[in-house]
Design an enzyme around this catalytic site. Structure first.
Site: not given
Ligand code: GUN
Length: 282
Positions: A52, A96, A119
């Protein structure tokens, strides 16, 4: 031979479009910053968070990293989120997942300002999607809609079957296909005759989390097959929820694993960070 839906190429196309938009915003004096919070050191999360940050760098979005120890309390995390909610220089906040077991994920996700919820996990974002109001959409299903549209696949009027009902993929996927005027069915572990339902699909989206579960016997000739799963097989190779070798000959189009849905999630996160600028004005 099925059309291979190339998520790597399409995600690059989207990221390049966003890069131009971000440059335009910069010229107007708008600097987009995304706060990325990781609690603990889950190795998979570290890889995702790293990807990211790299995507932010490529596009010109500033990423502000919070790497918090495993024993951070819920109160401490809530205080950080509160500070980020108040900070006008921050356009997006991403916590996350998974969080350590002593934290209540729902409490944490609810604390994020819906205008910064890139998200799309906040109940307000989910509610807005279900009634067609502006708000952030969960990145993986939003990415799948882009894969279909940018591959010239019509959704309106099609039989769309989603296998899996998670809050992050299955449910928002069904709502998005509905928004595109698909005729939508959701299947799950209690579906009585899964094969009978999936064989009706013109567009089949599979997000069940079981390696290679969907073989050709679940797929109608000429269907479009989207595979959200990602697993390591016995030989340590990546595979999806769909048995690609079995399904590819009967499908008209199919996403590979890797290089299908996976790269789209981050591209759509970046898209949400850019949309945050407009959403703030709304
Ligand atoms: N953990 C696995 N996929 C994701 C996601 O798309 N967003 C977040 N915040 N955590 C994750």
């Amino acid at each position: 031979m099925a059309q291979i839906i190339d998520g790597k190429r399409i995600s690059k196309e989207i990221k390049d479009e966003l890069k131009n938009k971000v440059a335009e915003y910069k010229a107007q004096g708008v600097e987009i910053a995304l706060a990325v919070i990781q609690v603990g050191k889950d190795p998979a999360s570290t890889v995702y968070v790293g990807n990211k940050k790299k995507a932010c760098e490529y596009i010109g979005i500033q990423s502000v990293a919070y790497e918090l120890p495993e024993d951070t309390t819920e109160e401490e995390l809530l205080a950080i989120i509160d500070k980020l909610n108040q900070d006008d220089s921050i356009y997006g906040i991403l916590v996350q997942l998974p969080l350590p077991k002593h934290m209540n994920e729902d409490h944490i996700l609810k604390a994020i300002d819906p205008k910064k919820d890139v998200d799309g996990f906040h109940p307000q974002s989910v509610g807005a999607l279900s009634i067609g109001q502006p708000g952030f959409v969960s990145c993986t299903p939003a990415g799948i809609i882009q894969l279909l549209k940018r591959s010239g696949i019509e959704i309106a009027g099609k039989e769309c079957v989603v296998v899996g009902r998670s809050n992050i993929v299955g449910k928002p996927m069904a709502l998005l296909l509905l928004r595109e005027n698909g005729t939508v069915t959701i299947c799950h572990s209690k579906t009585a005759d899964l094969r009978e339902v999936t064989r009706r699909a013109d567009i089949l989206v599979v997000a069940i989390g079981k390696p290679k579960m969907i073989d050709a016997s679940y797929v109608k000739e000429g269907a479009v097959v989207i595979d959200v799963g990602i697993h390591r097989n016995e030989e340590n190779k990546l595979c999806g929820d769909v048995d690609y070798t079995s399904v590819e000959p009967v499908a008209s189009a199919i996403t590979p694993v890797p290089g299908g849905v996976g790269p789209m999630t981050i591209a759509m996160l970046m898209n949400n960070c850019v949309e945050a600028v407009e959403l703030r004005k709304a």
